[in-house]
Motif scaffolding. Structure first.
Motif, mmCIF file in Angstrom:
data_model
loop_
_atom_site.group_PDB
_atom_site.id
_atom_site.type_symbol
_atom_site.label_atom_id
_atom_site.label_comp_id
_atom_site.label_asym_id
_atom_site.label_seq_id
_atom_site.Cartn_x
_atom_site.Cartn_y
_atom_site.Cartn_z
ATOM 1 N N SER A 210 -12.438 23.530 -20.176
ATOM 2 C CA SER A 210 -13.276 22.658 -21.417
ATOM 3 C C SER A 210 -14.172 21.819 -20.537
ATOM 4 O O SER A 210 -13.994 21.539 -19.466
ATOM 5 N N ALA A 211 -15.060 21.314 -21.141
ATOM 6 C CA ALA A 211 -15.857 20.246 -20.910
ATOM 7 C C ALA A 211 -14.967 18.795 -20.706
ATOM 8 O O ALA A 211 -13.834 18.816 -21.257
ATOM 9 N N ARG A 212 -15.414 17.823 -19.808
ATOM 10 C CA ARG A 212 -14.850 16.816 -19.449
ATOM 11 C C ARG A 212 -14.222 16.284 -20.713
ATOM 12 O O ARG A 212 -14.870 15.718 -21.467
ATOM 13 N N PRO A 213 -12.841 15.641 -20.667
ATOM 14 C CA PRO A 213 -12.016 15.890 -19.294
ATOM 15 C C PRO A 213 -11.461 17.357 -19.839
ATOM 16 O O PRO A 213 -11.186 17.993 -20.683
ATOM 17 N N GLY A 214 -11.256 18.100 -18.469
ATOM 18 C CA GLY A 214 -10.840 19.355 -18.356
ATOM 19 C C GLY A 214 -9.447 19.617 -18.535
ATOM 20 O O GLY A 214 -8.593 19.034 -18.301
ATOM 21 N N ARG A 215 -9.510 20.749 -19.703
ATOM 22 C CA ARG A 215 -8.248 21.218 -20.117
ATOM 23 C C ARG A 215 -8.247 22.762 -20.182
ATOM 24 O O ARG A 215 -9.383 23.246 -20.118
ATOM 25 N N VAL A 216 -7.132 23.286 -20.235
ATOM 26 C CA VAL A 216 -7.188 24.798 -20.314
ATOM 27 C C VAL A 216 -7.365 25.240 -21.415
ATOM 28 O O VAL A 216 -6.755 25.305 -22.477
ATOM 29 N N LEU A 217 -8.682 26.051 -21.598
ATOM 30 C CA LEU A 217 -9.026 26.723 -22.789
ATOM 31 C C LEU A 217 -8.435 28.216 -22.919
ATOM 32 O O LEU A 217 -7.957 28.585 -23.845
ATOM 33 N N ALA A 218 -8.210 28.676 -21.778
ATOM 34 C CA ALA A 218 -7.744 30.140 -21.732
ATOM 35 C C ALA A 218 -7.451 30.410 -20.250
ATOM 36 O O ALA A 218 -7.917 30.029 -19.296
ATOM 37 N N ASP A 219 -6.555 31.355 -20.175
ATOM 38 C CA ASP A 219 -5.976 31.899 -19.038
ATOM 39 C C ASP A 219 -5.948 33.437 -18.998
ATOM 40 O O ASP A 219 -4.960 33.978 -19.635
ATOM 41 N N LEU A 220 -6.852 34.001 -18.681
ATOM 42 C CA LEU A 220 -7.403 35.489 -18.830
ATOM 43 C C LEU A 220 -7.084 36.538 -17.768
ATOM 44 O O LEU A 220 -7.790 36.297 -16.941
ATOM 45 N N PRO A 221 -6.093 37.384 -17.898
ATOM 46 C CA PRO A 221 -6.072 38.359 -16.999
ATOM 47 C C PRO A 221 -7.170 39.521 -16.927
ATOM 48 O O PRO A 221 -7.704 39.577 -17.978
ATOM 49 N N VAL A 222 -7.559 39.937 -15.781
ATOM 50 C CA VAL A 222 -8.828 40.812 -15.511
ATOM 51 C C VAL A 222 -8.088 41.985 -15.052
ATOM 52 O O VAL A 222 -7.949 42.355 -13.989
ATOM 53 N N ASP A 223 -7.666 42.956 -16.239
ATOM 54 C CA ASP A 223 -6.944 44.065 -16.043
ATOM 55 C C ASP A 223 -7.940 45.401 -15.655
ATOM 56 O O ASP A 223 -8.245 46.122 -16.540
ATOM 57 N N ALA A 224 -8.461 45.574 -14.298
ATOM 58 C CA ALA A 224 -9.243 46.413 -13.973
ATOM 59 C C ALA A 224 -9.380 46.667 -12.579
ATOM 60 O O ALA A 224 -9.062 45.773 -11.568
ATOM 61 N N ALA A 225 -9.149 47.727 -12.187
ATOM 62 C CA ALA A 225 -9.220 48.192 -10.682
ATOM 63 C C ALA A 225 -10.600 47.918 -10.011
ATOM 64 O O ALA A 225 -11.539 47.813 -10.530
ATOM 65 N N ARG A 226 -10.375 47.397 -8.632
ATOM 66 C CA ARG A 226 -11.374 47.131 -7.833
ATOM 67 C C ARG A 226 -11.949 48.332 -6.966
ATOM 68 O O ARG A 226 -11.025 49.271 -6.671
ATOM 69 N N PRO A 227 -13.192 48.573 -6.624
ATOM 70 C CA PRO A 227 -14.432 47.811 -7.222
ATOM 71 C C PRO A 227 -14.808 47.712 -8.659
ATOM 72 O O PRO A 227 -14.517 48.778 -9.217
ATOM 73 N N ARG A 228 -15.123 46.766 -9.259
ATOM 74 C CA ARG A 228 -15.390 46.366 -10.619
ATOM 75 C C ARG A 228 -16.813 46.642 -11.099
ATOM 76 O O ARG A 228 -17.756 45.980 -10.310
ATOM 77 N N ASP A 229 -17.269 47.235 -12.090
ATOM 78 C CA ASP A 229 -18.592 47.286 -12.772
ATOM 79 C C ASP A 229 -18.242 46.247 -14.180
ATOM 80 O O ASP A 229 -17.774 46.760 -14.989
ATOM 81 N N THR A 230 -18.998 45.139 -13.674
ATOM 82 C CA THR A 230 -18.953 44.096 -14.752
ATOM 83 C C THR A 230 -19.633 44.643 -16.266
ATOM 84 O O THR A 230 -19.459 43.928 -17.072
ATOM 85 N N GLY A 231 -20.296 45.712 -16.247
ATOM 86 C CA GLY A 231 -21.047 46.526 -17.245
ATOM 87 C C GLY A 231 -20.204 47.248 -17.962
ATOM 88 O O GLY A 231 -20.172 47.867 -19.340
ATOM 89 N N ALA A 232 -18.654 47.546 -17.525
ATOM 90 C CA ALA A 232 -18.006 48.412 -18.178
ATOM 91 C C ALA A 232 -17.379 47.636 -19.337
ATOM 92 O O ALA A 232 -17.281 46.563 -19.556
ATOM 93 N N PRO A 233 -16.904 48.213 -20.512
ATOM 94 C CA PRO A 233 -16.876 47.789 -21.921
ATOM 95 C C PRO A 233 -15.802 46.745 -21.834
ATOM 96 O O PRO A 233 -15.897 45.640 -22.241
ATOM 97 N N ALA A 234 -14.616 47.285 -21.005
ATOM 98 C CA ALA A 234 -13.534 46.082 -21.109
ATOM 99 C C ALA A 234 -14.071 44.652 -20.367
ATOM 100 O O ALA A 234 -13.620 43.730 -21.027
#
Length: 250
Positions: A210-234
């Motif tokens: 978050s904005a200061r003071p920094g708190r964790v808003l989310a911890d998100l897994p990136v479940d995609a094989a590398r190399p990745r296309d950031t235009g892929a739907p997921a």
């Protein structure tokens, strides 16, 4: 491959600001498994760089618990390397001379010359070992900074916007180089970046502050094989989610 496990519990850090105390991080929990690649994103001033300095042992937290491999983190150690946005190379030293700084400082340069050569080869700078920083492009200078960090074979590599000053094409090339280094060495990596696409290309997980003071808003897994296309739907959906958390998209 030797890698580090990192755990932060209720991590809080404050700075003295005149007679006041400025809270930069507030109750941050973070667990990074050995060999994992975690990216941290958040608004400017959210404590991202402060978090890296705490993980490096350069600062001590005001409150909370911070451990590496289960042991309390007491201060800087060669097993943890921090790479900044500015390569901070010594201009009077050659590329090899800059990479040798760590082994030289510990009095082990003679026995570590093979490690210096290996680090230069790993980042593709063997042919530029005798060049000076003024003779390097931005990408090459950042490779030299990475070699300087990797020569000590760190278990934990901390990256504070290391590609932020590069042009777009060089940045994409260096992202690939960074992944190659991580795959080759197997170190644990924590990357601070303002570039959400970069986080999605590189990381196993993205921690959103978050904005200061920094708190964790989310911890998100990136479940995609590398190399990745950031235009892929997921990944495109995940990008929009992160941007909404950051208040950039409605």
């Amino acid at each position: 491959m030797v890698t580090a496990a990192v755990e932060a519990t209720a991590l809080t850090h404050r700075f003295a600001l005149g007679r006041d105390r400025l809270t930069v991080l507030d109750g941050v929990d973070l667990a990074v498994a050995p060999g994992e690649f975690v990216a941290v994103v958040g608004p400017s001033g959210s404590g991202k760089s402060t978090l890296l300095r705490l993980l490096a042992g350069l600062d001590r937290p005001t409150r909370g618990r911070l451990t590496v491999d289960g042991a309390p983190l007491a201060g800087p150690d060669p097993s943890r390397a921090l790479v900044f946005q500015d390569p901070t190379l010594f201009p009077w030293r050659t590329v090899r001379g800059n990479v040798e700084i760590g082994p030289r400082a510990t009095g082990r340069l003679r026995e570590r010359r093979d490690d210096v050569a290996a680090a230069l080869e790993l980042v593709g700078l063997t042919d530029f070992a005798d060049a000076y920083p003024s003779q390097l492009s931005g990408g090459m200078a950042q490779r030299a900074a990475l070699a300087r960090a990797l020569v000590n074979r760190p278990e934990l590599l901390l990256l504070d916007e290391p590609l932020g000053a590069l042009d777009a094409l060089t940045r994409l090339a260096m992202q690939k180089e960074l992944l190659n280094l991580w795959e080759a060495r197997g170190f644990t990596a924590v990357l601070v970046t303002h570039d959400v696409d970069e986080a999605l290309r590189l990381a196993d997980r993205v921690l959103v502050l978050s904005a200061r003071p920094g708190r964790v808003l989310a911890d998100l897994p990136v479940d995609a094989a590398r190399p990745r296309d950031t235009g892929a739907p997921a990944l495109r959906d995940l990008r929009h989610r992160i941007l909404r958390l950051l208040g950039v998209e409605s």
